[in-house]
Write a protein that holds these residues in place. Structure first.
Motif, short mmCIF file in Angstrom:
data_model
loop_
_atom_site.label_atom_id
_atom_site.label_comp_id
_atom_site.label_asym_id
_atom_site.label_seq_id
_atom_site.Cartn_x
_atom_site.Cartn_y
_atom_site.Cartn_z
N TYR A 9 -0.39 -6.64 9.64
CA TYR A 9 0.43 -5.47 9.01
C TYR A 9 1.99 -5.59 9.34
O TYR A 9 2.63 -5.83 10.61
N ILE A 51 -3.68 2.01 8.35
CA ILE A 51 -3.48 0.51 7.85
C ILE A 51 -3.70 -0.29 8.79
O ILE A 51 -4.22 -1.43 8.55
N GLN A 95 -3.27 4.43 -0.65
CA GLN A 95 -4.05 4.93 0.46
C GLN A 95 -4.31 6.35 0.66
O GLN A 95 -3.66 6.98 -0.03
N SER A 100 0.89 -1.24 -0.05
CA SER A 100 -0.12 -0.13 0.16
C SER A 100 0.87 1.43 0.10
O SER A 100 1.74 1.65 1.08
#
Length: 350
Positions: free
Chosen positions: A324, A306, A260, A218
């Motif tokens: 993550y 995130i 994002q 991302s």
């Protein structure tokens, strides 16, 4: 013979010109520049930070006379109080994660340069907030640095990040009578040491926790129009993703790219991160790992957006495992790699 009354006779002691001592080169300055952070997780500190950040015409590319009315009205009245709890959730004992981890990286780079015998001084600055670019440059100058290499901590170039860091350095240098000599690093999105560090981060995480169905990279988004106008950011991101995919070999098939942190109503780079995660979960994807290669230090966008918001979205739609993978932060191997890269850029200076 004509004699000028302005030129003394050779025998005049005042005519003797003293020979200056040899000019000493002094150490090389290394200025690492990251984006910035509020000084505290409070509405007042966030408001001051957002005013500086969002007033940059490279960040918000609409006429300032219109934008300042919006910014100083709805945005700065409402947004700081909404962001304060989110910042408090991620705040470390030592301060802002972005600042703390950036300092760890700067310290690591300084240690490696010293170990390699380089006469260099490393300073960290934030483009917005503290420590300021001006103070960091002054600190390097006070240490005798007349040559400074500026390294924005953005692997992928964008006008709203790398270029504005250059702008700030040049703007402050314009106020100085005795300017240092500068070199600027534009990007390092394909730097082998950077790709090595990303690969190592992924493989170490998988060795400890197992592999997911998908690895989502991302990147921070940009308005689509900026790329259409010539910003190379999207290409830089895709080059990084492709190199990491190649490094992972057969596991590279798990790698996908999204963008994002949308802001405003206009179209941004696609695919968007959270909608993609929701769609995957609805289609039966159960396990996803997410990492943010464009961020060298964890911050609000990684630790809150995130790690928390996107996780909740994925699980809400039926996903089972969402993980993550942290940023490189102050990873020693990455600090060594960045120091080696900087050292290679100092040819003729050291």
């Amino acid at each position: 013979m004509f004699k000028s009354r302005f030129l003394p006779e050779p025998s005049d002691p005042e005519a003797l010109v003293s020979v200056p001592s040899p000019r000493r080169a002094g150490p090389v300055g290394v200025l690492l520049v990251n984006l910035g952070t509020p000084d505290a997780p409070t509405a007042g500190a966030i408001r001051r930070y957002l005013l500086e950040f969002l007033s940059d015409p490279r960040v918000v590319e609409i006429p300032q006379w219109i934008w300042q009315i919006i910014l100083r009205g709805a945005v700065l009245v409402r947004r700081p109080s909404k962001l304060a709890p989110r910042y408090k959730d991620i705040w470390l004992e030592q301060g802002s994660p972005l600042l703390v981890y950036s300092h760890h990286l700067a310290d690591g780079v300084a240690q490696h340069l010293e170990a390699q015998g380089e006469s260099a001084r490393v300073a960290l600055a934030m483009r917005y907030g503290n420590p300021s670019v001006a103070n960091a440059i002054d600190d390097l100058r006070q240490q005798g640095c007349e040559r400074i290499i500026v390294v924005p901590l953005y692997p992928q170039y964008a006008a709203s990040t790398t270029a504005t860091a250059f702008d700030k350095v040049a703007s402050y240098a314009g106020c100085l009578r005795d300017q240092p000599e500068f070199r600027f690093i534009k990007r390092f999105n394909t730097l082998p040491a950077y790709i090595d560090a990303l690969e190592q981060q992924v493989r170490q995480y998988w060795a400890k926790n197992g592999k997911p169905q998908y690895l989502l990279l991302s990147f921070h988004g940009l308005p689509r129009v900026t790329v259409e106008q010539g910003d190379p950011y999207h290409r830089d991101c895709m080059e990084t993703a492709q190199l990491l995919r190649q490094r992972l070999g057969a596991d590279g098939e798990r790698v996908h790219v999204t963008f994002q942190s949308r802001f405003g109503a206009q179209e941004w780079l696609k695919p968007y991160t959270e909608p993609t995660l929701r769609e995957w979960a609805r289609k039966g994807v159960k396990s996803v790992d997410v990492m943010c290669p464009g961020f060298l230090a964890d911050c609000l966008e990684t630790l809150e957006e995130i790690q928390i918001e996107c996780r909740d979205a994925f699980l809400e739609e039926g996903g089972s495992q969402y993980r993550y993978i942290p940023c490189l932060n102050g990873d020693p191997s990455w600090a060594a790699g960045l120091a080696g890269f900087i050292r290679a850029q100092l040819g003729g200076w050291v």
